[in-house]
Design an enzyme around this catalytic site. Structure first.
Site, mmCIF file in Angstrom:
data_model
loop_
_atom_site.group_PDB
_atom_site.id
_atom_site.type_symbol
_atom_site.label_atom_id
_atom_site.label_comp_id
_atom_site.label_asym_id
_atom_site.label_seq_id
_atom_site.Cartn_x
_atom_site.Cartn_y
_atom_site.Cartn_z
ATOM 1 N N TYR A 144 0.859 -1.186 0.000
ATOM 2 C CA TYR A 144 0.000 0.000 0.000
ATOM 3 C C TYR A 144 0.896 1.237 0.000
ATOM 4 O O TYR A 144 1.881 1.293 0.749
ATOM 5 C CB TYR A 144 -0.876 0.005 1.258
ATOM 6 C CG TYR A 144 -1.741 1.230 1.430
ATOM 7 C CD1 TYR A 144 -2.779 1.519 0.543
ATOM 8 C CD2 TYR A 144 -1.523 2.115 2.491
ATOM 9 C CE1 TYR A 144 -3.580 2.638 0.718
ATOM 10 C CE2 TYR A 144 -2.325 3.238 2.677
ATOM 11 C CZ TYR A 144 -3.348 3.497 1.786
ATOM 12 O OH TYR A 144 -4.144 4.611 1.964
ATOM 13 N N ASP A 239 9.245 2.888 -0.310
ATOM 14 C CA ASP A 239 8.206 3.504 0.508
ATOM 15 C C ASP A 239 8.454 3.064 1.955
ATOM 16 O O ASP A 239 8.048 1.984 2.364
ATOM 17 C CB ASP A 239 6.827 3.070 0.015
ATOM 18 C CG ASP A 239 5.715 3.683 0.859
ATOM 19 O OD1 ASP A 239 6.024 4.328 1.884
ATOM 20 O OD2 ASP A 239 4.536 3.514 0.490
ATOM 21 N N LYS A 267 4.313 8.914 8.856
ATOM 22 C CA LYS A 267 4.097 8.305 10.169
ATOM 23 C C LYS A 267 5.103 8.795 11.234
ATOM 24 O O LYS A 267 4.925 9.881 11.755
ATOM 25 C CB LYS A 267 4.027 6.784 10.034
ATOM 26 C CG LYS A 267 2.841 6.397 9.108
ATOM 27 C CD LYS A 267 2.364 4.981 9.162
ATOM 28 C CE LYS A 267 1.037 4.869 8.409
ATOM 29 N NZ LYS A 267 1.066 4.130 7.161
HETATM 30 C C1 PLP Z 1 0.375 4.631 5.831
HETATM 31 C C2 PLP Z 1 1.133 4.395 4.576
HETATM 32 C C3 PLP Z 1 1.085 5.301 3.490
HETATM 33 C C4 PLP Z 1 0.132 6.450 3.457
HETATM 34 O O1 PLP Z 1 0.385 7.390 4.436
HETATM 35 P P1 PLP Z 1 -0.812 8.383 4.880
HETATM 36 O O2 PLP Z 1 -0.141 9.316 5.828
HETATM 37 O O3 PLP Z 1 -1.863 7.525 5.480
HETATM 38 O O4 PLP Z 1 -1.284 9.066 3.646
HETATM 39 C C5 PLP Z 1 1.921 5.082 2.423
HETATM 40 N N1 PLP Z 1 2.767 4.036 2.399
HETATM 41 C C6 PLP Z 1 2.822 3.144 3.386
HETATM 42 C C7 PLP Z 1 3.801 2.028 3.319
HETATM 43 C C8 PLP Z 1 1.994 3.284 4.508
HETATM 44 O O5 PLP Z 1 2.024 2.361 5.473
#
Ligand code: PLP
Length: 429
Positions: A144, A239, A267
């Site tokens: 994701y 990511d 995060k």
């Molecule tokens: C949470 C998450 C996102 C998205 O971040 P948001 O602050 O919710 O937009 C993107 N990549 C990964 C791997 C994530 O866990």
């Protein structure tokens, strides 16, 4: 457990917000029931509006590595607020946070602060396309990367949970620019490159997958991604929105020794406030306006409150021994699950990297989306509710990570292990 006030609030919320929530997984769609409305958090504990207390393993889905209401973070935010909440002009604090990030992640030579992980990945992909001059990207089934249109293809937990393999509202023509490979399967990547010669701008990957439950990379997988992107003239985007500052001070890239061209963060770097970041090789980042032709902006990017929380959080994480402590707590959490599973004769597969872990109701290793998807989600739902009733708050979906924070004590983990045993015991079949 009395949830009457939460029930009242949820009923009202259902009329005002789709599913009663501002982010789908919060609605408990995958596990059923009413989500407790939370009122307060302190350390590793949260309290709902009916006064029920929980030991928290959700950690706001990852950011709260220091626990709730960490006094250093709270003070930093309070002080920043008193000096003005937003300027839309450069501040010294943005530079400080950028320095903390680039010092920990040397692959980031130049970077931008944004306000969410979604913005970070969306912008990194745009820079990659602009720099390479190609339009297709490769992502992995079950990874994701936020909810930007082109990344909502086979995107793991939130979508799997709700049975939407690819979001409605994303034009087919646009989704067609996203190619999907299997995690931990390099041959699926090589096939996509072979079928799309000189068309792939970048691979985007969670170097430790966190959105199909925790799934670590197989040995050699990230190295192979590095090699194929180099060979094919494409970029490698990590990511690290979950893994950054979670699996170690130097992220997954430090842990596994593989250097990406671009990195996305979110995060933890906001210390519980909205911050994201993307960055990497200077040559690529110079594509961004005003230096280059690729537009990316944000009214609240580098917001002083958010950045102050991030500085406080990353400064704490830079102290010696922090990740050793987190790892030790992660080991305890894993042992708690394993011994409860053994004691009750339950088949559980535990994946863990440092302080992030997932217990899958499955008998065999979980290395990719198809294996994760085979886990017993109904069983997870019963397990989840039994834990919640006993005061242990875990992710309301089988395909999510549990997080331990520095605020968790050995006693918190003992308490949880006990409740886990009861939860497994009660649903033995
Ligand atoms: C949470 C998450 C996102 C998205 O971040 P948001 O602050 O919710 O937009 C993107 N990549 C990964 C791997 C994530 O866990």
């Amino acid at each position: 457990m009395n949830l009457s006030r939460s029930e009242e609030l949820f009923e009202k919320s259902l009329k005002l917000m789709p599913g009663g929530v501002n982010s789908p997984v919060r609605s408990f769609g995958a596990v059923g029931g009413i989500p407790p409305f939370l009122a307060r958090g302190q350390g590793a504990h949260v309290w709902d509006v009916d006064g029920n207390e929980y030991v928290d393993f959700l950690g706001s889905w990852g950011p709260l590595i220091l626990g709730h209401a960490n006094p250093i973070v709270v003070e930093a935010v309070q002080k920043a607020a008193a000096d003005g909440t937003s300027f839309g002009a450069p501040t010294e604090k943005e530079l400080q946070l950028a320095e903390l990030i680039t010092n920990a992640l040397p692959s980031i030579e130049m970077m931008r602060l944004v306000s969410s992980g979604t913005e970070a990945t969306m912008s990194a992909v745009r820079m990659a396309r602009s720099y390479v001059g190609r339009s297709k990207i490769i992502k992995f089934n079950g990874n994701y990367h936020g909810h930007a249109d082109g990344l909502l293809v086979k995107a793991g937990s939130g979508l799997a949970t709700h049975g939407v393999p690819t979001s409605a509202g994303v034009p087919q023509s646009y989704a067609a620019e996203t190619l999907v490979a299997e995690y931990n399967d390099i041959s699926s990547v090589l096939e996509l490159f072979a079928a799309n010669i000189n068309q792939v701008a970048a691979i985007i990957v969670e170097p430790v997958a966190g959105n199909m439950g925790i799934v670590p990379p197989n040995p050699g997988f990230l190295e192979a991604l590095r090699k194929v992107t180099r060979d094919e003239g494409a970029l490698l985007i990590f990511d690290e929105v979950i893994s950054g500052f979670r699996v170690g001070l130097h992220g997954a890239q430090g842990l596994y020794g593989v250097t990406p061209d671009l990195t996305c963060l979110g995060k933890i770097i906001g210390g519980g406030l909205p911050v994201g970041a993307y960055g990497g090789r200077e040559e690529i980042m110079r594509m961004a306006a005003p230096l280059g032709p690729t537009y990316q902006a944000g009214t609240l990017s580098g917001n002083p409150l958010a950045v102050s929380a991030g500085i406080a959080c990353l400064t704490e994480l830079g102290r010696p021994g922090i990740y050793e402590r987190l790892d030790a707590l992660g080991v305890l959490a894993e042992q708690g699950v394993r011994s409860a599973a053994d004691a009750t004769g339950t088949q559980v597969t535990v994946n863990r990297v440092g302080s992030a872990f997932t217990a899958f109701f499955a008998q065999s290793p979980i290395r990719d989306w198809s294996e994760a998807a085979g886990a017993d989600t109904e069983r997870y739902a019963r397990y989840f509710h039994c834990l919640l009733e006993q005061g242990v708050y875990t992710a309301p979906s089988q395909f999510e990570a549990g997080f331990v924070s520095l605020a968790h004590t050995d006693a918190d983990l003992d308490f949880a292990a006990d409740k886990i045993r009861v939860a497994l015991e009660s649903q033995r079949d």
